[in-house]
Scaffold this motif. Structure first.
Motif, PDB file in Angstrom:
ATOM      1  N   ARG A   1       0.859  -1.186   0.000  1.00 12.06           N
ATOM      2  CA  ARG A   1       0.000   0.000   0.000  1.00 12.06           C
ATOM      3  C   ARG A   1       0.889   1.226   0.000  1.00 12.06           C
ATOM      4  O   ARG A   1       1.848   1.286   0.774  1.00 12.06           O
ATOM      5  CB  ARG A   1      -0.908   0.013   1.237  1.00 12.06           C
ATOM      6  CG  ARG A   1      -1.915  -1.118   1.286  1.00 12.06           C
ATOM      7  CD  ARG A   1      -2.501  -1.291   2.673  1.00 12.06           C
ATOM      8  NE  ARG A   1      -3.541  -2.321   2.689  1.00 12.06           N
ATOM      9  CZ  ARG A   1      -3.293  -3.624   2.748  1.00 12.06           C
ATOM     10  NH1 ARG A   1      -2.033  -4.055   2.788  1.00 12.06           N
ATOM     11  NH2 ARG A   1      -4.287  -4.498   2.745  1.00 12.06           N
ATOM     12  N   ASP A   2       0.576   2.180  -0.845  1.00  8.59           N
ATOM     13  CA  ASP A   2       1.408   3.383  -0.818  1.00  8.59           C
ATOM     14  C   ASP A   2       0.906   4.331   0.268  1.00  8.59           C
ATOM     15  O   ASP A   2      -0.192   4.174   0.817  1.00  8.59           O
ATOM     16  CB  ASP A   2       1.447   4.080  -2.185  1.00  8.59           C
ATOM     17  CG  ASP A   2       0.074   4.510  -2.671  1.00  8.59           C
ATOM     18  OD1 ASP A   2      -0.775   4.845  -1.825  1.00  8.59           O
ATOM     19  OD2 ASP A   2      -0.135   4.536  -3.895  1.00  8.59           O
ATOM     20  N   ARG A   3       1.730   5.310   0.600  1.00  9.00           N
ATOM     21  CA  ARG A   3       1.421   6.223   1.706  1.00  9.00           C
ATOM     22  C   ARG A   3       0.104   6.963   1.465  1.00  9.00           C
ATOM     23  O   ARG A   3      -0.685   7.171   2.396  1.00  9.00           O
ATOM     24  CB  ARG A   3       2.570   7.219   1.880  1.00  9.00           C
ATOM     25  CG  ARG A   3       2.369   8.149   3.080  1.00  9.00           C
ATOM     26  CD  ARG A   3       3.492   9.179   3.193  1.00  9.00           C
ATOM     27  NE  ARG A   3       3.274  10.019   4.361  1.00  9.00           N
ATOM     28  CZ  ARG A   3       3.821   9.835   5.550  1.00  9.00           C
ATOM     29  NH1 ARG A   3       4.637   8.788   5.733  1.00  9.00           N
ATOM     30  NH2 ARG A   3       3.570  10.643   6.550  1.00  9.00           N
ATOM     31  N   THR A   4      -0.145   7.335   0.201  1.00  9.22           N
ATOM     32  CA  THR A   4      -1.377   8.068  -0.116  1.00  9.22           C
ATOM     33  C   THR A   4      -2.606   7.241   0.222  1.00  9.22           C
ATOM     34  O   THR A   4      -3.597   7.753   0.759  1.00  9.22           O
ATOM     35  CB  THR A   4      -1.397   8.444  -1.614  1.00  9.22           C
ATOM     36  OG1 THR A   4      -0.232   9.215  -1.914  1.00  9.22           O
ATOM     37  CG2 THR A   4      -2.641   9.253  -1.948  1.00  9.22           C
ATOM     38  N   GLU A   5      -2.536   5.947  -0.056  1.00  7.65           N
ATOM     39  CA  GLU A   5      -3.665   5.066   0.234  1.00  7.65           C
ATOM     40  C   GLU A   5      -3.893   4.964   1.739  1.00  7.65           C
ATOM     41  O   GLU A   5      -5.038   4.999   2.210  1.00  7.65           O
ATOM     42  CB  GLU A   5      -3.387   3.675  -0.347  1.00  7.65           C
ATOM     43  CG  GLU A   5      -4.538   2.705  -0.173  1.00  7.65           C
ATOM     44  CD  GLU A   5      -4.211   1.336  -0.751  1.00  7.65           C
ATOM     45  OE1 GLU A   5      -4.980   0.392  -0.484  1.00  7.65           O
ATOM     46  OE2 GLU A   5      -3.164   1.213  -1.447  1.00  7.65           O
ATOM     47  N   ILE A   6      -2.807   4.854   2.509  1.00  5.44           N
ATOM     48  CA  ILE A   6      -2.947   4.758   3.961  1.00  5.44           C
ATOM     49  C   ILE A   6      -3.493   6.062   4.526  1.00  5.44           C
ATOM     50  O   ILE A   6      -4.359   6.071   5.402  1.00  5.44           O
ATOM     51  CB  ILE A   6      -1.591   4.391   4.603  1.00  5.44           C
ATOM     52  CG1 ILE A   6      -1.187   2.978   4.175  1.00  5.44           C
ATOM     53  CG2 ILE A   6      -1.658   4.499   6.127  1.00  5.44           C
ATOM     54  CD1 ILE A   6       0.187   2.547   4.649  1.00  5.44           C
ATOM     55  N   GLU A   7      -2.997   7.198   4.010  1.00  5.58           N
ATOM     56  CA  GLU A   7      -3.505   8.496   4.474  1.00  5.58           C
ATOM     57  C   GLU A   7      -4.991   8.642   4.172  1.00  5.58           C
ATOM     58  O   GLU A   7      -5.766   9.118   5.014  1.00  5.58           O
ATOM     59  CB  GLU A   7      -2.721   9.621   3.799  1.00  5.58           C
ATOM     60  CG  GLU A   7      -1.293   9.767   4.287  1.00  5.58           C
ATOM     61  CD  GLU A   7      -0.542  10.865   3.552  1.00  5.58           C
ATOM     62  OE1 GLU A   7      -1.081  11.372   2.547  1.00  5.58           O
ATOM     63  OE2 GLU A   7       0.569  11.206   3.962  1.00  5.58           O
ATOM     64  N   ARG A   8      -5.399   8.198   3.008  1.00  3.28           N
ATOM     65  CA  ARG A   8      -6.806   8.308   2.606  1.00  3.28           C
ATOM     66  C   ARG A   8      -7.699   7.438   3.490  1.00  3.28           C
ATOM     67  O   ARG A   8      -8.816   7.832   3.842  1.00  3.28           O
ATOM     68  CB  ARG A   8      -6.942   7.876   1.147  1.00  3.28           C
ATOM     69  CG  ARG A   8      -8.355   8.007   0.567  1.00  3.28           C
ATOM     70  CD  ARG A   8      -8.451   7.224  -0.728  1.00  3.28           C
ATOM     71  NE  ARG A   8      -8.298   5.796  -0.506  1.00  3.28           N
ATOM     72  CZ  ARG A   8      -7.865   4.931  -1.430  1.00  3.28           C
ATOM     73  NH1 ARG A   8      -7.541   5.345  -2.636  1.00  3.28           N
ATOM     74  NH2 ARG A   8      -7.754   3.634  -1.130  1.00  3.28           N
ATOM     75  N   ASP A   9      -7.200   6.261   3.854  1.00  2.00           N
ATOM     76  CA  ASP A   9      -8.017   5.294   4.583  1.00  2.00           C
ATOM     77  C   ASP A   9      -7.715   5.253   6.079  1.00  2.00           C
ATOM     78  O   ASP A   9      -8.120   4.306   6.768  1.00  2.00           O
ATOM     79  CB  ASP A   9      -7.796   3.887   4.006  1.00  2.00           C
ATOM     80  CG  ASP A   9      -8.229   3.776   2.557  1.00  2.00           C
ATOM     81  OD1 ASP A   9      -9.079   4.585   2.141  1.00  2.00           O
ATOM     82  OD2 ASP A   9      -7.717   2.890   1.849  1.00  2.00           O
TER      83      ASP A   9
ATOM     84  N   HIS B   1     -12.698  -2.366   5.858  1.00  2.00           N
ATOM     85  CA  HIS B   1     -13.308  -1.728   4.689  1.00  2.00           C
ATOM     86  C   HIS B   1     -14.712  -2.310   4.505  1.00  2.00           C
ATOM     87  O   HIS B   1     -14.866  -3.472   4.089  1.00  2.00           O
ATOM     88  CB  HIS B   1     -12.470  -1.982   3.433  1.00  2.00           C
ATOM     89  CG  HIS B   1     -11.053  -1.508   3.554  1.00  2.00           C
ATOM     90  ND1 HIS B   1     -10.725  -0.195   3.798  1.00  2.00           N
ATOM     91  CD2 HIS B   1      -9.878  -2.191   3.487  1.00  2.00           C
ATOM     92  CE1 HIS B   1      -9.406  -0.071   3.859  1.00  2.00           C
ATOM     93  NE2 HIS B   1      -8.874  -1.271   3.678  1.00  2.00           N
TER      94      HIS B   1
ATOM     95  N   HIS C   1     -11.550  -6.143  -7.971  1.00  2.84           N
ATOM     96  CA  HIS C   1     -10.153  -5.817  -7.639  1.00  2.84           C
ATOM     97  C   HIS C   1      -9.377  -7.023  -7.108  1.00  2.84           C
ATOM     98  O   HIS C   1      -8.248  -6.866  -6.632  1.00  2.84           O
ATOM     99  CB  HIS C   1     -10.123  -4.694  -6.582  1.00  2.84           C
ATOM    100  CG  HIS C   1     -10.773  -3.427  -7.043  1.00  2.84           C
ATOM    101  ND1 HIS C   1     -10.192  -2.579  -7.956  1.00  2.84           N
ATOM    102  CD2 HIS C   1     -11.979  -2.878  -6.730  1.00  2.84           C
ATOM    103  CE1 HIS C   1     -11.000  -1.553  -8.178  1.00  2.84           C
ATOM    104  NE2 HIS C   1     -12.091  -1.714  -7.454  1.00  2.84           N
TER     105      HIS C   1
END
Length: 447
Positions: free
Chosen positions: A329-337, A357, A432
């Motif tokens: 998981r990239d950082r953006t995904e973790i920040e978003r979730d 989720h 997915h």
């Protein structure tokens, strides 16, 4: 020359690092019983203190001298006298106490001055500062007994102690205080350490004793040590006694000072056995420690993650992503979730996490990124996180949760999950699904 094995050293050092960060700049008051010195453990203990100082901890060391004073009195043929759990300090006893304290202070300062090669003291520049930081008052006459030169702490000069800590010094204090008229009083080490910790608003008060800590079953000498004791439980234990503990060989003697400190705002108080080599380092820099820690409320908590936790979550998850246990998981995904994550932390350090989720139309939810630090695996943290996710799922009205895994199927099966075909997945999640990874799908009903 000793060998350093990277496969053990590197994971160990990484496990210690969160505590180094957490405690840098914090103030610890350490009460050292005279029995530690009498047992010949001073040099090793001082080396551990020097290591902690080098890692940024501000240290106030208060030493006791019970056995040394008794030795001085015996040499002079003078009988020690006690009442109400306190030593009665007459003129001869006061003279012996000052002599014993002066000798011990000399030994302690000498131990801190050793810069021997191939020891933890090598290249250490640690300055020790002492002074008349305490104002005392006499115990006075209790039930007709005059305690003479035995006293209790009246006031701590916290401002001057803080200034010494600010310049990087270790502050060394003896259990002596002086009245405004210059009269000297013999004090309890435990009383001094507790009063200093409270006055400094210290982060920790630690007693180095010859008792191992509070046992889970106090009447069973073979019972395990209770490593974390809530303040309310400590109060209950002391209240069950008919009389206050007065014997330093009784763990309740130290426990009453820990309770006093916690009630006055010191977040954590500890009882540690000096008989275990490196006990202080183990207590401060490992997850479970070695002695007993008294806290106002349990330090281990389950909670939902916040944006402040993002860095810790990434550091926790990344090793498992690298070895393929978890999907990257990239950082953006973790920040978003971030709001979907639950974390388990102990003393401010995050040791485990998982995300939920939800797929509301299908009344199910995916538990993803279930991770527990290797440093604490096998201690039940994974199960506690799972229960937290189940609670969150029920609160959302979900009837089941599911996981996708390639390596940990048996762990989930033991906890009530059943394998299903990937076609079971909600349509949105099915789109997915990575057919190349061939993750197993496991489902658990929760309602």
């Amino acid at each position: 020359m000793s060998m350093v094995f990277p496969h053990t050293f590197v994971p160990w050092f990484r496990a210690v690092a969160p505590y180094i960060h957490a405690y840098r700049g914090e103030t610890f008051v350490i009460g050292m019983s005279g029995e530690l010195i009498a047992a010949g453990r001073l040099n090793a203990f001082v080396q551990d203190l020097a290591l902690m100082h080098a890692m940024g901890i501000r240290i106030v060391l208060v030493h006791g001298f019970r056995p040394q004073l008794d030795e001085q009195l015996a040499a002079k043929g003078h009988q020690a006298r006690y009442s109400h759990g306190r030593r009665i300090t007459d003129a001869i006893t006061l003279d012996c106490a000052q002599e014993a304290a002066g000798q011990l202070r000399f030994e302690i300062e000498a131990a801190f001055s050793q810069g021997l090669p191939n020891t933890p003291m090598a290249n250490a520049t640690l300055r020790v500062v002492s002074g008349n930081f305490l104002t005392a008052r006499p115990v006075g006459i209790v039930d007709g007994i005059d305690f003479l030169h035995t006293g209790v702490v009246r006031r701590v000069d916290a401002v001057t102690i803080q200034k010494a800590l600010d310049i990087g010094a270790l502050v060394l204090m003896s259990p002596f205080g002086f009245s405004p008229t210059g009269e000297a009083f013999n004090l309890h080490m435990e009383d001094v350490a507790t009063a200093v910790a409270v006055a400094l608003k210290a982060d920790k008060l630690l007693f180095m004793t010859d008792v191992p800590g509070v046992r889970e079953q106090p009447d069973d000498p073979n019972s395990p040590i209770d490593t974390e004791l809530a303040l309310v439980d400590a109060r209950r234990m002391l209240a069950a006694r008919k009389e206050p503990a007065t014997d330093p060989a009784d763990v309740d003697y130290y426990l009453q000072y820990c309770v006093r400190a916690c009630e006055a705002g010191v977040e954590r108080s500890h009882i540690l056995p000096f008989t275990v080599d490196g006990a202080l380092l183990q207590e401060v820099y490992t997850h479970d420690g070695i002695g007993t820690m008294v806290v106002d409320e349990k330090l281990e908590s389950l909670r939902e993650a916040t944006p402040d936790d993002i860095g810790s979550l990434i550091a926790l998850i990344e090793p498992f992503e690298r070895d393929g246990t978890l999907v990257k998981r990239d950082r953006t995904e973790i920040e978003r979730d971030i709001e979907t994550y639950s974390v388990i932390e102990h003393d401010g350090v995050i040791f485990g996490c998982a995300a939920l989720h939800p797929y509301l139309d299908a009344r199910t939810g995916e538990m993803a990124a279930l991770t527990v630090s290797p440093a604490v695996q096998g201690q039940g943290d994974g199960e506690r996180i799972l229960k937290r996710i189940e609670q969150r799922a029920r609160a959302m009205g979900l009837s089941s949760i599911f996981v996708l895994t390639t390596r940990t199927m048996h762990w989930f099966v033991k906890r009530g999950f059943q394998q299903v075909d990937p076609s079971w997945l909600p349509e949105e999640r099915k789109r997915h699904y990575n057919w190349d990874r061939r993750s197993q799908v496991l489902v658990k009903k929760i309602n």
